[in-house]
Structure formats: C-alpha cells, structure tokens
Design a protein around this motif. Structure first.
Motif, PDB file in Angstrom:
ATOM      1  N   TYR A  46      58.755 117.975 108.138  1.00 42.83           N
ATOM      2  CA  TYR A  46      57.487 117.332 107.811  1.00 42.83           C
ATOM      3  C   TYR A  46      56.586 118.317 107.079  1.00 42.83           C
ATOM      4  CZ  TYR A  46      54.422 113.359 107.933  1.00 42.83           C
ATOM      5  OH  TYR A  46      53.673 112.272 107.543  1.00 42.83           O
ATOM      6  N   LEU A  47      55.840 117.804 106.097  1.00 38.04           N
ATOM      7  CA  LEU A  47      55.052 118.630 105.204  1.00 38.04           C
ATOM      8  C   LEU A  47      53.614 118.127 105.139  1.00 38.04           C
ATOM      9  CD1 LEU A  47      57.571 118.563 102.189  1.00 38.04           C
ATOM     10  CD2 LEU A  47      57.524 120.230 104.077  1.00 38.04           C
ATOM     11  N   ALA A  48      52.708 119.021 104.788  1.00 35.91           N
ATOM     12  CA  ALA A  48      51.316 118.651 104.522  1.00 35.91           C
ATOM     13  C   ALA A  48      50.808 119.546 103.398  1.00 35.91           C
ATOM     14  CB  ALA A  48      50.450 118.827 105.766  1.00 35.91           C
ATOM     15  N   VAL A  49      50.013 118.976 102.516  1.00 32.63           N
ATOM     16  CA  VAL A  49      49.487 119.701 101.363  1.00 32.63           C
ATOM     17  C   VAL A  49      47.990 119.892 101.526  1.00 32.63           C
ATOM     18  CG1 VAL A  49      49.190 119.684  98.859  1.00 32.63           C
ATOM     19  CG2 VAL A  49      51.286 118.758  99.871  1.00 32.63           C
ATOM     20  N   ARG A  50      47.532 121.110 101.342  1.00 31.09           N
ATOM     21  CA  ARG A  50      46.092 121.388 101.389  1.00 31.09           C
ATOM     22  C   ARG A  50      45.426 120.779 100.155  1.00 31.09           C
ATOM     23  NH1 ARG A  50      42.855 124.744 104.243  1.00 31.09           N
ATOM     24  NH2 ARG A  50      40.996 125.612 103.244  1.00 31.09           N
TER      25      ARG A  50
END
Length: 341
Positions: A46-50
């Motif tokens: 799982y990924l998240a982008v600032r």
C-alpha cells in the motif's frame, strides 16, 4: 483527465511475483504503458503520496513490518527513511495537515502515527495505540486486525478493525495519537475499508459479510468520535455468495456513485448514493478485468483496478451514467495498490 503517471504497489517474495514499486503511465486514450520498476522493496502493498508528489510512502507488509519514505526523482524512487511498524502493516494515509503518516498494522492490530517533517521525511519514532477485542469468526477474528485509516472532515482519524468489528476514532493532540471513541458494528462483519462522503456519511465496506454499512456522525461535541449505523446494503448487485471477500471502496468523482471491488466473485460494483448520502444501492456488477481485485483508483472518467492474482491492472472508462466499461489492461506482477503520482 488524460495523460498521467501512477505508482503501483505489489506483493513480493513468498507473497507474490512483484519486485517493489512500479511506475506506469496512462495515455490520453486511457491505455496504460510500462511497467517500470521504480524502487525495489519487500511487499510495498500500500502506498500514499505526499501532496506535491515529491515524497512517496510505502508499507513493508511483513511479519516484522515497517514503513518506507522515498524521494521521487523523475521516474525513480530514492529511499530517504524507514521506521518499524507492527506485524503486517497494510494501509497508509496522511493526517490532516500532513504532519503524520498513519499506519494500520493488520497482524498486530495496532495503529501508529509517524511524525513527519516539513519536507515529508520521518522525524521521530511512531506513537502507537494498541487494539483490543475479537469477533465470532475464529479463522479471521482471533484478535484485533487494524485494516485502514482515513481522515474525517473534522480532523478525526477513522480506522477499521476487521478482527474486532469496530470503527475506531482517533485525534492527534500534542503529537500523540489518542483514542477518542469506538463504534461497534454487526458481529462477524469484518470491516475492511471506508470512505467519507461529502455529505459527512461514512461508508464502511465489510470484508467478511460483503456489505456496505452507512454510518452517520453523532454530531455535537462527539463529532466523528461516535458513529451511528443508518443503512446497510450488499457489496455486490448479485448479493453475497458466502465465499467472496469484499476488497476496496472508493467514491466516484460526481458524488453520486460509489465503487467497490470483490475478490472471488472478481467484480467491481457501482453503487448509487441515495438520500443525500444516507443510503447506497448496488446497481451493476462488472468483471474486474482479472482475478482477485484488491485496491481500485477512481480518477475522473477513468478507473484502475489492481487484480493481484492474474497480474493485471485493468482500466475502465466511466460513462455519464456512472457505469464503468472495460478499456484495456496492463501486466504488472502481483499488483495490490494504484495511486496517482
């Protein structure tokens, strides 16, 4: 929206055929191109982008798990930090204001807040809140299993606990993660993912019961610390077969539709929003474009679905009626998560 770049998180090693985080590009015609390995990692599922796109965060979904921070340098990722997490971290989100990275640890049932600096890098050790409770499903609910975190409009952080049939509410105060409330859901439902509608209602997708619950904030001083169930509907238009597992839930851009994925049945379902967000109605199932759909991403008129076991990211064009139509697929090894770069 036409041309755009996406990051794809994958399972690696014993969990899958991926090698890390991949970069893919969508052309103006909707076709995906690639994939290119942007950064090798162990099961960055799982990924998240600032905001701004210069920092990417990834879980390391292992028994002794962790979280990673990457500087985005063109089409490549350069690791700039890592922190330990609980067992099998499976989801990331950013706190309101971007001061913390919120991590749901499925295996250990913990939720943690990792402090971030102005540049998005890790600046200290995580603050951890232990989970508690269990459910009637002995095979999946032997203890707490945190599965997702998401911010509510008032700054509350909501977290689903599949193992304890709870939605937990947190606030970050003086840099600490504080539990502010819990909402109990039907026994054995196994809440997995949630989405907050512009109306303020919270849509909770249950993995084990394959339903969508609509919750309403209690309001007043409690805000989102206490939620009230107001409606329930099936996760698919065909109804539950008793074996399939609901995967992800995402809002449509028009505010009038919601989309869910279901593994086993291998479908994406369009739901119509009713009563200003107080209810949902599943209106159509469509084949997910592969086998075992996990996360999906809705991007204006486009939808991308990560079909883990068939190694395909399927693309759909969403019509004016809110219904998606197949528009191609790209081979990506063991894809789990798709996020825009």
């Amino acid at each position: 929206m036409g041309e755009r770049v996406f990051w794809v998180g994958t399972y690696t090693g014993a969990m899958g055929a991926g090698e890390g985080v991949y970069r893919v590009r969508r052309g103006a015609d909707g076709a995906l191109e690639g994939p290119e390995l942007a950064g090798a990692a162990a099961s960055p599922s799982y990924l998240a982008v600032r905001p701004g796109g210069r920092v990417l965060y990834a879980v390391r979904e292992e028994d002794a798990g962790g979280v990673l921070a990457y500087a985005v340098e063109g089409g490549r990722l350069r690791e700039i930090g890592r922190r330990e997490a609980g067992a099998l971290p499976c989801h990331l989100s950013l706190s309101p204001g971007g001061g913390h990275l919120l991590v749901a640890d499925y295996g250990s049932g913990t939720v943690r807040a990792v402090p971030l600096g102005p540049d998005g890098a890790f600046t200290g050790e995580p603050d951890v809140v232990e989970g508690h409770g269990s459910g009637p499903r002995e095979d999946r609910q032997d203890g707490p299993h945190a599965h997702m975190t998401a911010p509510a409009p008032d700054g509350t952080i909501l977290s689903t606990d599949l193992g304890a049939d709870l939605v937990r509410s947190f606030r970050i105060e003086d840099g600490r993660l504080r539990l502010t409330g819990e909402t109990r859901l039907p026994a054995g439902c196994g809440p997995r993912h949630l989405a907050v509608h512009p109306s303020g209602h919270v849509f909770v997708l249950t993995e084990l019961a394959a339903t969508v619950l609509v919750l309403r904030p209690a309001g007043g001083a409690d805000g989102y610390a206490r939620l009230e169930p107001v409606a329930e509907s099936p996760a698919t238009a065909a109804g539950s077969d008793g074996e399939s597992l609901a995967g992800a839930i995402k809002l449509g851009g028009d505010g009038r539709h919601v989309y869910t994925s279901t593994r086993g049945a291998d479908v994406v379902t369009t739901h119509r929003v009713l009563d200003e967000g107080a209810a949902l109605k599943p209106v159509a199932d469509i084949a997910s474009g592969g086998h075992w759909p996990r996360d999906l991403h809705v991007d204006g008129a486009w939808m991308h679905v990560a079909n883990e076991r068939s190694g395909l990211v399927a693309t759909f064009r969403i019509g004016a009626d809110g219904l998606p139509a197949p528009a191609g697929a790209l081979e990506v090894p063991s894809p789990v998560c798709v996020v825009p770069a």
